[in-house]
Design a protein around this motif. Structure first.
Motif, PDB file in Angstrom:
ATOM      1  N   ALA A   5      50.110  39.235  38.786  1.00  0.00           N
ATOM      2  CA  ALA A   5      50.845  38.347  39.697  1.00  0.00           C
ATOM      3  C   ALA A   5      49.924  37.808  40.789  1.00  0.00           C
ATOM      4  O   ALA A   5      50.000  36.630  41.167  1.00  0.00           O
ATOM      5  N   ALA A   6      49.031  38.681  41.261  1.00  0.00           N
ATOM      6  CA  ALA A   6      48.087  38.245  42.296  1.00  0.00           C
ATOM      7  C   ALA A   6      47.134  37.184  41.741  1.00  0.00           C
ATOM      8  O   ALA A   6      46.788  36.222  42.439  1.00  0.00           O
ATOM      9  N   ALA A   7      46.720  37.354  40.477  1.00  0.00           N
ATOM     10  CA  ALA A   7      45.829  36.366  39.859  1.00  0.00           C
ATOM     11  C   ALA A   7      46.535  35.020  39.736  1.00  0.00           C
ATOM     12  O   ALA A   7      45.952  33.968  40.028  1.00  0.00           O
ATOM     13  N   ALA A   8      47.784  35.048  39.309  1.00  0.00           N
ATOM     14  CA  ALA A   8      48.540  33.798  39.194  1.00  0.00           C
ATOM     15  C   ALA A   8      48.706  33.140  40.558  1.00  0.00           C
ATOM     16  O   ALA A   8      48.598  31.910  40.698  1.00  0.00           O
ATOM     17  N   GLY A   9      48.958  33.964  41.579  1.00  0.00           N
ATOM     18  CA  GLY A   9      49.082  33.415  42.925  1.00  0.00           C
ATOM     19  C   GLY A   9      47.790  32.826  43.432  1.00  0.00           C
ATOM     20  O   GLY A   9      47.776  31.784  44.094  1.00  0.00           O
ATOM     21  N   ILE A  48      36.045  27.473  39.972  1.00  0.00           N
ATOM     22  CA  ILE A  48      35.645  27.581  38.565  1.00  0.00           C
ATOM     23  C   ILE A  48      36.587  28.517  37.818  1.00  0.00           C
ATOM     24  O   ILE A  48      37.056  28.209  36.716  1.00  0.00           O
ATOM     25  N   TRP A  49      36.861  29.642  38.399  1.00  0.00           N
ATOM     26  CA  TRP A  49      37.743  30.635  37.754  1.00  0.00           C
ATOM     27  C   TRP A  49      39.122  30.023  37.488  1.00  0.00           C
ATOM     28  O   TRP A  49      39.702  30.204  36.407  1.00  0.00           O
ATOM     29  N   SER A  50      39.639  29.256  38.438  1.00  0.00           N
ATOM     30  CA  SER A  50      40.964  28.650  38.287  1.00  0.00           C
ATOM     31  C   SER A  50      40.964  27.494  37.289  1.00  0.00           C
ATOM     32  O   SER A  50      42.004  27.164  36.711  1.00  0.00           O
ATOM     33  N   ALA A  51      39.801  26.860  37.104  1.00  0.00           N
ATOM     34  CA  ALA A  51      39.717  25.720  36.186  1.00  0.00           C
ATOM     35  C   ALA A  51      39.681  26.152  34.720  1.00  0.00           C
ATOM     36  O   ALA A  51      39.929  25.342  33.829  1.00  0.00           O
ATOM     37  N   LEU A  52      39.370  27.402  34.466  1.00  0.00           N
ATOM     38  CA  LEU A  52      39.321  27.897  33.089  1.00  0.00           C
ATOM     39  C   LEU A  52      40.733  28.126  32.563  1.00  0.00           C
ATOM     40  O   LEU A  52      41.670  28.373  33.330  1.00  0.00           O
ATOM     41  N   SER A  53      40.872  28.061  31.249  1.00  0.00           N
ATOM     42  CA  SER A  53      42.176  28.374  30.658  1.00  0.00           C
ATOM     43  C   SER A  53      42.486  29.850  30.884  1.00  0.00           C
ATOM     44  O   SER A  53      41.582  30.670  31.097  1.00  0.00           O
ATOM     45  N   ALA A  54      43.758  30.196  30.828  1.00  0.00           N
ATOM     46  CA  ALA A  54      44.166  31.573  31.127  1.00  0.00           C
ATOM     47  C   ALA A  54      43.479  32.598  30.225  1.00  0.00           C
ATOM     48  O   ALA A  54      42.980  33.618  30.721  1.00  0.00           O
ATOM     49  N   PRO A  55      43.385  32.376  28.894  1.00  0.00           N
ATOM     50  CA  PRO A  55      42.711  33.388  28.057  1.00  0.00           C
ATOM     51  C   PRO A  55      41.223  33.522  28.397  1.00  0.00           C
ATOM     52  O   PRO A  55      40.693  34.638  28.405  1.00  0.00           O
ATOM     53  N   VAL A  56      40.560  32.401  28.682  1.00  0.00           N
ATOM     54  CA  VAL A  56      39.138  32.454  29.024  1.00  0.00           C
ATOM     55  C   VAL A  56      38.966  33.113  30.392  1.00  0.00           C
ATOM     56  O   VAL A  56      38.055  33.928  30.596  1.00  0.00           O
ATOM     57  N   PRO A  72      36.841  45.876  53.353  1.00  0.00           N
ATOM     58  CA  PRO A  72      38.226  46.354  53.387  1.00  0.00           C
ATOM     59  C   PRO A  72      39.193  45.169  53.499  1.00  0.00           C
ATOM     60  O   PRO A  72      38.841  44.104  54.008  1.00  0.00           O
ATOM     61  N   GLY A  73      40.409  45.381  53.009  1.00  0.00           N
ATOM     62  CA  GLY A  73      41.415  44.337  53.169  1.00  0.00           C
ATOM     63  C   GLY A  73      41.564  43.456  51.950  1.00  0.00           C
ATOM     64  O   GLY A  73      41.149  43.793  50.839  1.00  0.00           O
ATOM     65  N   LEU A  74      42.150  42.288  52.175  1.00  0.00           N
ATOM     66  CA  LEU A  74      42.515  41.391  51.085  1.00  0.00           C
ATOM     67  C   LEU A  74      41.316  40.920  50.269  1.00  0.00           C
ATOM     68  O   LEU A  74      41.365  40.883  49.041  1.00  0.00           O
ATOM     69  N   ARG A  75      40.222  40.564  50.954  1.00  0.00           N
ATOM     70  CA  ARG A  75      39.063  40.044  50.233  1.00  0.00           C
ATOM     71  C   ARG A  75      38.520  41.074  49.236  1.00  0.00           C
ATOM     72  O   ARG A  75      38.244  40.750  48.078  1.00  0.00           O
ATOM     73  N   GLY A  76      38.387  42.305  49.691  1.00  0.00           N
ATOM     74  CA  GLY A  76      37.894  43.348  48.807  1.00  0.00           C
ATOM     75  C   GLY A  76      38.865  43.635  47.669  1.00  0.00           C
ATOM     76  O   GLY A  76      38.452  43.879  46.528  1.00  0.00           O
ATOM     77  N   TYR A  77      40.151  43.611  47.951  1.00  0.00           N
ATOM     78  CA  TYR A  77      41.156  43.837  46.903  1.00  0.00           C
ATOM     79  C   TYR A  77      41.067  42.756  45.830  1.00  0.00           C
ATOM     80  O   TYR A  77      41.077  43.051  44.628  1.00  0.00           O
ATOM     81  N   LEU A  78      40.981  41.519  46.262  1.00  0.00           N
ATOM     82  CA  LEU A  78      40.890  40.418  45.296  1.00  0.00           C
ATOM     83  C   LEU A  78      39.627  40.535  44.451  1.00  0.00           C
ATOM     84  O   LEU A  78      39.661  40.334  43.228  1.00  0.00           O
ATOM     85  N   ALA A  79      38.503  40.854  45.104  1.00  0.00           N
ATOM     86  CA  ALA A  79      37.241  40.945  44.369  1.00  0.00           C
ATOM     87  C   ALA A  79      37.279  42.048  43.321  1.00  0.00           C
ATOM     88  O   ALA A  79      36.866  41.851  42.177  1.00  0.00           O
ATOM     89  N   GLN A  80      37.785  43.198  43.692  1.00  0.00           N
ATOM     90  CA  GLN A  80      37.721  44.355  42.813  1.00  0.00           C
ATOM     91  C   GLN A  80      38.844  44.397  41.782  1.00  0.00           C
ATOM     92  O   GLN A  80      38.617  44.768  40.625  1.00  0.00           O
ATOM     93  N   ASN A  81      40.049  44.021  42.171  1.00  0.00           N
ATOM     94  CA  ASN A  81      41.204  44.241  41.309  1.00  0.00           C
ATOM     95  C   ASN A  81      41.729  42.981  40.628  1.00  0.00           C
ATOM     96  O   ASN A  81      42.422  43.085  39.614  1.00  0.00           O
ATOM     97  N   VAL A  82      41.464  41.822  41.186  1.00  0.00           N
ATOM     98  CA  VAL A  82      42.002  40.578  40.611  1.00  0.00           C
ATOM     99  C   VAL A  82      40.886  39.795  39.920  1.00  0.00           C
ATOM    100  O   VAL A  82      40.967  39.498  38.730  1.00  0.00           O
ATOM    101  N   LEU A  83      39.823  39.508  40.652  1.00  0.00           N
ATOM    102  CA  LEU A  83      38.704  38.766  40.058  1.00  0.00           C
ATOM    103  C   LEU A  83      37.818  39.672  39.206  1.00  0.00           C
ATOM    104  O   LEU A  83      37.084  39.181  38.352  1.00  0.00           O
ATOM    105  N   ARG A  84      37.870  40.970  39.443  1.00  0.00           N
ATOM    106  CA  ARG A  84      36.974  41.940  38.770  1.00  0.00           C
ATOM    107  C   ARG A  84      35.520  41.495  38.930  1.00  0.00           C
ATOM    108  O   ARG A  84      34.750  41.459  37.981  1.00  0.00           O
ATOM    109  N   ALA A  85      35.178  41.123  40.146  1.00  0.00           N
ATOM    110  CA  ALA A  85      33.860  40.566  40.419  1.00  0.00           C
ATOM    111  C   ALA A  85      32.748  41.572  40.124  1.00  0.00           C
ATOM    112  O   ALA A  85      32.910  42.782  40.316  1.00  0.00           O
ATOM    113  N   VAL A  86      31.635  41.044  39.636  1.00  0.00           N
ATOM    114  CA  VAL A  86      30.419  41.834  39.462  1.00  0.00           C
ATOM    115  C   VAL A  86      29.638  41.693  40.762  1.00  0.00           C
ATOM    116  O   VAL A  86      29.100  40.619  41.059  1.00  0.00           O
ATOM    117  N   LEU A  87      29.605  42.740  41.541  1.00  0.00           N
ATOM    118  CA  LEU A  87      29.001  42.661  42.869  1.00  0.00           C
ATOM    119  C   LEU A  87      27.523  43.017  42.810  1.00  0.00           C
ATOM    120  O   LEU A  87      27.134  44.040  42.241  1.00  0.00           O
TER     121      LEU A  87
END
Length: 201
Positions: A5-9, A48-56, A72-87
């Motif tokens: 849901a967070a990713a869709a938002g 870029i992430w938003s421009a890709l199709s959902a499966p990609v 800490p906070g929203l930025r870190g949550y999004l990076a780790q749990n939604v974007l699954r960023a490679v830090l």
């Protein structure tokens, strides 16, 4: 479920603020892909992430600076749990080994990635010379699709130093995968990769 849901938002917010419309100048390649682009705004990754199709998008992770996203906070949550960023660690004093090691690991696992080869944001419309990391990744993973992308307008929507984005419409132009040339010198490869991004501007 919460992360989905967070990713869709996040995608909805990004598209509302800056459009992030995809303009494919060549058919999207099948298989594992590394998208590389110019970098002028904190919104580049999300655009870029938003421009890709959902499966990609589900199989694609951004490579991001630990000193900015690992907080800490929203930025870190999004990076780790939604974007699954490679830090990756940019600060020399905080490094322990090869800063690109997490990127190699993610590619070895089969993830697709978003990378900004300039290494940092600039205020310019066109990218600065690319650093050598892109060449190392291309050499290590010869089957990886290397797709150039150009982010239009974001250097004006949320340039370096800005905290609130201006609602300007952004197009993400994707080019054809960069052809491989056997034995190509590092500097020639990096120049050709940058030229591929500039050609989309």
């Amino acid at each position: 479920m919460i992360e989905r849901a967070a990713a869709a938002g996040l995608v909805g917010f990004t598209r509302l603020m800056v459009g992030a419309r995809a303009d494919w100048r060549a058919p999207p390649p099948a298989g594992q892909t590394l998208y590389f682009a110019n970098h002028s705004s904190h919104l580049d990754t999300l655009a870029i992430w938003s421009a890709l199709s959902a499966p990609v998008r589900a199989a694609t992770r951004p490579v991001a600076a630990r000193d900015y996203w690992d907080s800490p906070g929203l930025r870190g949550y999004l990076a780790q749990n939604v974007l699954r960023a490679v830090l990756i660690e940019r600060r020399r004093e905080a490094r322990d080994g090869d800063p690109l090691a997490p990127v190699f690991e993610a590619l070895a696992q089969g993830d697709s990635l978003i990378l900004f080869p300039e290494g940092t944001r600039t205020a310019e419309r066109l990218p600065q010379p690319f650093r050598g990391g892109l060449h190392r990744l291309a050499e290590t993973f010869p089957e990886l699709n290397l797709v150039p992308a150009y982010l239009d307008t974001l250097h004006r929507s949320m340039p370096k130093g800005s905290l609130i984005p201006l609602p300007l419409y952004c197009t993400v132009r994707f080019g054809a995968a960069l052809p491989r040339m056997s034995g190509e010198p590092r500097d020639a490869f990096l120049a050709r990769a940058r030229d591929a991004v500039v050609a989309l501007s």
